[in-house]
Design a protein around this motif. Structure first.
Motif, PDB file in Angstrom:
ATOM      1  N   ALA A  66     -33.843  47.562 -32.168  1.00 44.36           N
ATOM      2  CA  ALA A  66     -34.860  46.746 -32.847  1.00 44.36           C
ATOM      3  C   ALA A  66     -34.442  45.284 -32.853  1.00 44.36           C
ATOM      4  O   ALA A  66     -35.250  44.389 -32.607  1.00 44.36           O
ATOM      5  CB  ALA A  66     -35.080  47.250 -34.276  1.00 44.36           C
ATOM      6  N   THR A  69     -34.809  43.651 -29.138  1.00 34.89           N
ATOM      7  CA  THR A  69     -36.046  43.867 -28.382  1.00 34.89           C
ATOM      8  C   THR A  69     -36.413  42.669 -27.519  1.00 34.89           C
ATOM      9  O   THR A  69     -36.786  42.829 -26.349  1.00 34.89           O
ATOM     10  CB  THR A  69     -37.202  44.230 -29.333  1.00 34.89           C
ATOM     11  OG1 THR A  69     -36.855  45.450 -30.006  1.00 34.89           O
ATOM     12  CG2 THR A  69     -38.500  44.423 -28.582  1.00 34.89           C
ATOM     13  N   ILE A  81     -35.213  40.203 -38.075  1.00 35.69           N
ATOM     14  CA  ILE A  81     -35.470  41.550 -38.593  1.00 35.69           C
ATOM     15  C   ILE A  81     -34.924  41.625 -40.014  1.00 35.69           C
ATOM     16  O   ILE A  81     -33.768  41.292 -40.262  1.00 35.69           O
ATOM     17  CB  ILE A  81     -34.789  42.617 -37.711  1.00 35.69           C
ATOM     18  CG1 ILE A  81     -35.294  42.551 -36.271  1.00 35.69           C
ATOM     19  CG2 ILE A  81     -34.964  44.013 -38.304  1.00 35.69           C
ATOM     20  CD1 ILE A  81     -36.732  42.886 -36.080  1.00 35.69           C
ATOM     21  N   VAL A  84     -34.627  47.914 -40.903  1.00 34.52           N
ATOM     22  CA  VAL A  84     -34.947  48.970 -39.949  1.00 34.52           C
ATOM     23  C   VAL A  84     -34.553  50.289 -40.581  1.00 34.52           C
ATOM     24  O   VAL A  84     -33.438  50.425 -41.088  1.00 34.52           O
ATOM     25  CB  VAL A  84     -34.185  48.815 -38.606  1.00 34.52           C
ATOM     26  CG1 VAL A  84     -34.560  49.932 -37.641  1.00 34.52           C
ATOM     27  CG2 VAL A  84     -34.428  47.455 -37.985  1.00 34.52           C
ATOM     28  N   SER A 103     -39.416  55.273 -36.593  1.00 36.59           N
ATOM     29  CA  SER A 103     -38.740  54.002 -36.835  1.00 36.59           C
ATOM     30  C   SER A 103     -39.684  53.067 -37.582  1.00 36.59           C
ATOM     31  O   SER A 103     -40.820  52.853 -37.149  1.00 36.59           O
ATOM     32  CB  SER A 103     -38.323  53.361 -35.507  1.00 36.59           C
ATOM     33  OG  SER A 103     -37.758  52.092 -35.757  1.00 36.59           O
ATOM     34  N   VAL A 105     -39.855  49.153 -39.041  1.00 33.77           N
ATOM     35  CA  VAL A 105     -39.212  47.845 -38.927  1.00 33.77           C
ATOM     36  C   VAL A 105     -39.980  46.844 -39.781  1.00 33.77           C
ATOM     37  O   VAL A 105     -41.212  46.880 -39.838  1.00 33.77           O
ATOM     38  CB  VAL A 105     -39.156  47.364 -37.455  1.00 33.77           C
ATOM     39  CG1 VAL A 105     -38.473  46.013 -37.348  1.00 33.77           C
ATOM     40  CG2 VAL A 105     -38.439  48.398 -36.592  1.00 33.77           C
ATOM     41  N   GLU A 116     -40.680  46.008 -31.712  1.00 35.43           N
ATOM     42  CA  GLU A 116     -39.365  46.350 -32.233  1.00 35.43           C
ATOM     43  C   GLU A 116     -39.340  47.803 -32.711  1.00 35.43           C
ATOM     44  O   GLU A 116     -38.355  48.525 -32.469  1.00 35.43           O
ATOM     45  CB  GLU A 116     -38.971  45.385 -33.357  1.00 35.43           C
ATOM     46  CG  GLU A 116     -38.606  43.999 -32.878  1.00 35.43           C
ATOM     47  CD  GLU A 116     -39.782  43.122 -32.424  1.00 35.43           C
ATOM     48  OE1 GLU A 116     -39.519  42.062 -31.849  1.00 35.43           O
ATOM     49  OE2 GLU A 116     -40.959  43.504 -32.637  1.00 35.43           O
ATOM     50  N   ALA A 117     -40.393  48.241 -33.380  1.00 29.45           N
ATOM     51  CA  ALA A 117     -40.455  49.637 -33.849  1.00 29.45           C
ATOM     52  C   ALA A 117     -40.545  50.601 -32.668  1.00 29.45           C
ATOM     53  O   ALA A 117     -39.862  51.637 -32.647  1.00 29.45           O
ATOM     54  CB  ALA A 117     -41.647  49.821 -34.790  1.00 29.45           C
ATOM     55  N   SER A 120     -37.156  50.630 -30.901  1.00 31.93           N
ATOM     56  CA  SER A 120     -36.193  51.324 -31.739  1.00 31.93           C
ATOM     57  C   SER A 120     -36.336  52.840 -31.624  1.00 31.93           C
ATOM     58  O   SER A 120     -35.343  53.557 -31.415  1.00 31.93           O
ATOM     59  CB  SER A 120     -36.390  50.876 -33.189  1.00 31.93           C
ATOM     60  OG  SER A 120     -35.591  51.609 -34.063  1.00 31.93           O
TER      61      SER A 120
END
Length: 162
Positions: A66, A69, A81, A84, A103, A105, A116-117, A120
């Motif tokens: 995450a 990314t 971030i 997470v 996940s 985020v 990012e999610a 992840s």
């Protein structure tokens, strides 16, 4: 080409300018899964995989993914971030052994954390595969999808079929 935000006037890729966007709290939740054999399932749950605790390593890998990314998805902005969380759930029947990975985020910024999610969750599943491939290379990853997102000018999103 003005309708496509990631292309410049010459039709070439560009990173979108988000400097004028409002800073808000944004969250995204993504899911994926990995289908395993019964042998791999038992080895994971009994902590018998030679590379270590599969779910702990997959969790750390997902958190790291995450945060990284923007290094692997070319048009993603590097963003701060704020949190997470990765959750694992087994879906086991008589003949199927599936690990569900979720996940979530969170950030406070001017762009969302959907990528990012998704990254992840994907890297968590890939880590499970990597750690267990010596036992079985036939594991199947996916589907991978966005479950929900909050914040931003486009508003909230909630997938209807989950």
């Amino acid at each position: 080409m003005s309708e496509f935000t990631h292309f410049n006037d010459q039709g070439r890729a560009k990173m979108v300018d988000i400097s004028a966007k409002e800073t808000t709290v944004r969250t995204a939740k993504a899911k994926t899964s990995i289908e395993l054999t019964e042998e791999v399932y038992r080895k994971i749950t009994n902590h018998e995989i030679g590379k270590g605790d599969v779910l702990s390593v997959a969790q750390v890998a997902g958190i790291m993914a995450a945060k990284q990314t923007s290094n692997v998805i070319p048009m993603c902005h590097p963003i701060p971030i704020k949190g997470v969380d990765i959750e694992f759930e087994w879906n086991v029947t008589e003949s199927t052994f599936v690990l569900l990975i979720t996940s979530t985020v969170k950030t406070k910024g001017s762009t969302g954390v959907e990528m990012e999610a998704l990254t992840s969750a994907s890297v968590s599943a890939l880590t499970v595969y990597d750690m267990c491939k010596a036992v079985d290379k036939g594991m199947v990853i996916g589907p991978t999808y966005l479950v929900e997102k909050t914040g931003g000018k486009n508003g909230d999103f909630l997938r209807k079929d989950t």
